[in-house]
Design a protein around this motif. Structure first.
Motif, PDB file in Angstrom:
ATOM      1  N   TRP A 110       0.993  -1.284  -0.138  1.00 51.50           N
ATOM      2  CA  TRP A 110       0.092  -0.063  -0.168  1.00 51.50           C
ATOM      3  C   TRP A 110       0.930   1.248   0.079  1.00 51.50           C
ATOM      4  O   TRP A 110       0.721   2.336  -0.711  1.00 51.50           O
ATOM      5  N   TYR A 114       1.302   4.236  -3.117  1.00 53.03           N
ATOM      6  CA  TYR A 114       0.924   5.630  -2.832  1.00 53.03           C
ATOM      7  C   TYR A 114       2.074   6.596  -3.039  1.00 53.03           C
ATOM      8  O   TYR A 114       2.205   7.496  -3.422  1.00 53.03           O
ATOM      9  N   ARG A 117       2.643   7.028  -6.671  1.00 50.19           N
ATOM     10  CA  ARG A 117       1.751   7.917  -7.111  1.00 50.19           C
ATOM     11  C   ARG A 117       2.008   9.421  -6.839  1.00 50.19           C
ATOM     12  O   ARG A 117       2.160  10.370  -7.882  1.00 50.19           O
ATOM     13  N   SER A 118       2.688   9.454  -5.686  1.00 49.49           N
ATOM     14  CA  SER A 118       3.113  10.937  -5.341  1.00 49.49           C
ATOM     15  C   SER A 118       4.066  11.308  -6.140  1.00 49.49           C
ATOM     16  O   SER A 118       4.109  12.726  -6.614  1.00 49.49           O
ATOM     17  N   THR A 191      -8.129   8.113   3.038  1.00 44.30           N
ATOM     18  CA  THR A 191      -6.736   8.334   2.369  1.00 44.30           C
ATOM     19  C   THR A 191      -7.140   8.067   0.881  1.00 44.30           C
ATOM     20  O   THR A 191      -6.782   8.451   0.018  1.00 44.30           O
ATOM     21  N   PHE A 192      -7.596   6.612   0.872  1.00 41.39           N
ATOM     22  CA  PHE A 192      -8.139   6.215  -0.401  1.00 41.39           C
ATOM     23  C   PHE A 192      -9.144   7.249  -1.343  1.00 41.39           C
ATOM     24  O   PHE A 192      -8.855   7.274  -2.536  1.00 41.39           O
ATOM     25  N   ALA A 195      -7.075   9.904  -2.712  1.00 41.40           N
ATOM     26  CA  ALA A 195      -6.039   9.783  -3.832  1.00 41.40           C
ATOM     27  C   ALA A 195      -6.823   9.176  -5.071  1.00 41.40           C
ATOM     28  O   ALA A 195      -6.599   9.673  -6.365  1.00 41.40           O
ATOM     29  N   GLU A 220      -3.221  14.340   0.753  1.00 42.29           N
ATOM     30  CA  GLU A 220      -2.965  12.765   0.793  1.00 42.29           C
ATOM     31  C   GLU A 220      -1.761  12.455   1.426  1.00 42.29           C
ATOM     32  O   GLU A 220      -1.717  11.453   2.038  1.00 42.29           O
ATOM     33  N   ARG A 221      -0.515  13.217   1.074  1.00 45.07           N
ATOM     34  CA  ARG A 221       0.575  13.030   1.494  1.00 45.07           C
ATOM     35  C   ARG A 221       0.846  12.878   2.984  1.00 45.07           C
ATOM     36  O   ARG A 221       1.454  12.003   3.749  1.00 45.07           O
ATOM     37  N   VAL A 224      -1.184   9.734   4.114  1.00 49.80           N
ATOM     38  CA  VAL A 224      -0.497   8.435   4.116  1.00 49.80           C
ATOM     39  C   VAL A 224       0.578   8.158   5.094  1.00 49.80           C
ATOM     40  O   VAL A 224       0.510   7.349   5.779  1.00 49.80           O
ATOM     41  N   LEU A 286      -4.082   1.682  -7.667  1.00 54.12           N
ATOM     42  CA  LEU A 286      -4.623   2.205  -6.466  1.00 54.12           C
ATOM     43  C   LEU A 286      -5.780   1.496  -5.732  1.00 54.12           C
ATOM     44  O   LEU A 286      -5.945   1.076  -4.858  1.00 54.12           O
ATOM     45  N   SER A 289      -4.050  -1.308  -4.125  1.00 53.85           N
ATOM     46  CA  SER A 289      -3.737  -1.105  -2.620  1.00 53.85           C
ATOM     47  C   SER A 289      -4.837  -1.313  -1.820  1.00 53.85           C
ATOM     48  O   SER A 289      -4.689  -1.171  -0.575  1.00 53.85           O
TER      49      SER A 289
END
Length: 335
Positions: A110, A114, A117-118, A191-192, A195, A220-221, A224, A286, A289
């Motif tokens: 997971w 993420y 993605r970031s 958080t999902f 994202a 989101e950061r 996470v 995503l 995850s």
């Protein structure tokens, strides 16, 4: 924890300040001197707030939660709640057992997704702005705005922490470990959603939605990393392995994040600056995850979440108490 992580993610404003001072013809040496002066109090506080006494190892049961460790007159180490130290460093689950558990493996997957993605989002910001009609000379203005919006991490950090602490003391319906993990589960779902929204916004040809995506990316950061730290520091994982458990997360995530370079090359060379298919791939990852929150929900539902810091040690203490009682009884019965 949320406040500290929010402050960490808002640190991009320092880079913006350094660039602005350089644009105003301030010497680079002067800028770094001010930055160094700001670091000195952090170094002093790190040394000043060290524990006054040595931290025992292995940690006594409940150390740092129910009482501070101290030495009695005989020199043996005890805790203020009267419990003695654990007898063996093997009284808690080994790192290998924890690292091979499904709930931990899914957490690593997971976090790696993420993190990828970031980094991919940051690499595509300029291409996304140019594609939606922003002149190249104005792209820097939007990147400055992106850096400035990193400050939103400061108020959102404590908000995520409040979610994790919600109903923390309410143990009427659930055991405390399960209640804490359910709070983490709620934060994982939130958080999902952040994202997912931030994965859809780059496909909308509107600068307003892209600026909104800047804010969502920052939130989101923070969510996470806060969820990760809360998950690894949960009592289900022995605190003795905290450094190794969280370090493995970042090691795997760093290795996976190297994929952002072929992604970037593929967008510029084959997709002509259109990151649509990369965003589609990230959307699939995503969804993959989601196995982490689903697995956490499954463990909470079956009651598989427990307090590993006390279970093994309490069992050992109970066995020692039974042995000592048998010895006393035997001694009393001896003529």
């Amino acid at each position: 924890m949320g406040s500290l992580i929010g402050a960490y993610h808002s640190s991009a404003i320092i880079l913006l300040a350094m660039k602005e001072t350089h644009s105003s013809h301030m010497e680079t040496q002067t800028s770094f001197m001010f930055l160094t002066i700001g670091v000195v109090p952090i170094l002093v506080s790190t040394i000043a707030f060290l524990p006054k006494s040595r931290i025992p190892w292995p940690l006594p049961a409940g150390y740092g939660k129910q009482g501070e460790a101290w030495k009695d007159s005989s020199g043996s180490r005890r805790t203020t709640n009267g419990q003695g130290p654990s007898k063996s460093s093997c009284s808690f689950a080994t790192f290998r057992i924890i690292a091979c558990s499904s709930v931990y493996i899914w957490s690593v997957i997971w976090f790696a997704i993420y993190n990828l993605r970031s980094f991919t989002y940051d690499g595509n910001v300029r291409l996304m702005l140019i594609r939606y009609g922003v002149a190249k000379e104005n792209v820097y203005t939007y990147t400055e705005l992106y850096a400035l919006l990193q400050l939103t991490a400061l108020p959102f950090g404590p908000c995520i922490g409040a979610i994790l602490d919600w109903r923390r003391k309410s143990t009427a319906s659930y055991d405390p470990p399960i209640q804490q993990m359910q709070n983490i589960l709620f934060a994982l779902v939130l958080t999902f959603l952040f994202a997912l929204a931030n994965n859809i916004l780059p496909t909308i040809p509107s600068l307003f939605f892209q600026v909104l995506g800047f804010v969502l990316q920052t939130v989101e950061r923070v969510a996470v990393v806060t969820c990760l730290c809360a998950f690894v520091s949960h009592v289900n994982f022995p605190i003795e392995h905290f450094g190794k458990l969280i370090g493995l997360h970042f090691a795997v995530a760093s290795a996976v994040s190297f994929l952002r370079f072929p992604f970037q090359s593929f967008i510029t060379s084959s997709l002509h600056g259109d990151p649509f298919y990369i965003n589609l791939l990230l959307l699939v990852l995503l969804l993959v995850s989601c196995g982490h929150p689903i697995n956490v929900w499954y463990h909470c539902r079956l009651g598989l979440i427990r307090d590993t810091s006390n279970s093994e040690r309490d069992r050992t203490s109970a066995n020692e108490q039974l042995v000592s009682e048998d010895l006393v009884i035997a001694a009393e019965g001896t003529p």
